[in-house]
Design an enzyme around this catalytic site. Structure first.
Site: not given
Length: 346
Positions: A125, A208, A211
């Protein structure tokens, strides 16, 4: 004549704990079929603690406060709609139990900087926005997660592949604290969810369903208008040929749709393959779209009904907060005593 023996109390059920972040207005099929529907089944045999991880939801930047509060309630309503029972499960909001942040500080003080920095999710991230833009909260996210778990001394924690490293850190910190002070924490074991469905993006079936990563057309949200969900199924990417056959390597699109169909209806993949042998993708996608509508329509209606009764939702959360806090405070009191902190005056 001797008195009959008093009936023995039933053995305590092993405790399981899990949480989910309120980072969207709706759960999607990847959330539900991959993990959340298993929460309902866990209630049968375990003492279940489920929480909405709103503290974790701000590690990548503060959301609009009104949106965050709305998403917390929407997450709770969806969990209730799918069958989480507040009489059998303790359901609560992470930020409403201060012991989570209090224990996290203690655990941070026995965690090495390099140890935290090596966590895969921090590396992934922080790389997206540059490490200079990453918050300290993102760095210490796994340590707060360890506190979330250890406060409730669960036997098991459901984990996916992306969370295994965090659970190992949790076990390491629990063992380190126990060795440095006194045995305080149980070392939780991973609970491997049975027959977990791996749902991928409808438009990018090798990725995958997510969202944050999927396009609007690639994700089915449980609170979408059912007609929108049906259109997304009908326009989902399939593969060359017309054979309805499960083969993730060569036919990832139709394989993903078979997984969704099987998960929603309980029909096995081989049974579906046989049923659509020679019929092609058109019939298959039409029937899958109908199955999706049959599932999401009552779920959506029930969720919206629950959201209209804010007082009831808040009452459920108050009860869950009280039950969770009672357990968490006992653990935190043991930690404070062993570390050497003064007992609170009240």
């Amino acid at each position: 004549m001797s008195e009959p023996a008093a009936p023995s109390s039933p053995p305590a059920r092993p405790r399981v704990l899990s949480g989910i972040q309120p980072t969207a207005d709706s759960f999607h099929f990847g959330n539900y079929l991959g993990a959340l529907r298993q929460w309902v089944a866990l209630q049968e045999d375990y003492d279940t603690f489920f929480f909405i991880a709103d503290l974790h939801a701000i590690t990548m930047g503060q959301q609009d406060p009104k949106v965050l509060r709305s998403r917390v309630r929407r997450a709770v309503a969806q969990l209730l709609a799918m069958g989480v029972d507040p009489q059998r499960s303790t359901m609560f909001i992470q930020s409403q139990v201060p012991a989570h942040a209090q224990l996290a500080w203690v655990l941070e003080c026995i965690t090495g900087y390099g140890e935290a920095r090596r966590m895969t999710q921090f590396k992934d991230k922080s790389a997206k926005g540059g490490e200079g833009q990453a918050s300290v909260g993102l760095l210490t996210y796994p340590i707060l997660q360890a506190a979330d778990i250890l406060l409730y001394r669960p036997e098991y924690v459901p984990v996916g592949e992306d969370q295994r490293q965090h659970l190992e850190l949790t076990r390491d910190l629990a063992g380190r604290f126990n060795n440095r002070y006194e045995r305080t924490f149980r070392l939780p074991e991973p609970y491997i969810l049975k027959a977990t469905a791996k749902i991928t993006d409808l438009q990018e079936p090798t990725a995958k369903m997510s969202k944050s990563a999927s396009s609007a057309a690639g994700i089915i949200e449980l609170l979408d208008d059912p007609a929108v969900s049906a259109r997304k199924i009908r326009s989902a990417v399939t593969d060359s040929g017309t054979e309805v056959r499960f083969d993730m390597e060569h036919k990832p699109g139709i394989s993903n749709l078979l997984t969704i169909f099987s998960s929603l209806t309980g029909r096995s993949v081989p049974d579906l393959e046989q049923a659509y042998d020679g019929r092609g993708y058109g019939d298959f996608k039409k029937d899958l779209a109908d199955a999706v509508v049959d599932f999401v329509t009552p779920f959506r209606d029930r969720t919206l009904e629950l959201l209209d009764d804010v007082a009831r939702l808040d009452a459920i959360l108050r009860d869950g907060e009280e039950r969770a806090a009672a357990v968490a405070q006992r653990t935190l009191a043991d930690v404070y005593e062993r570390v050497g902190f003064m007992a609170p005056s009240r």
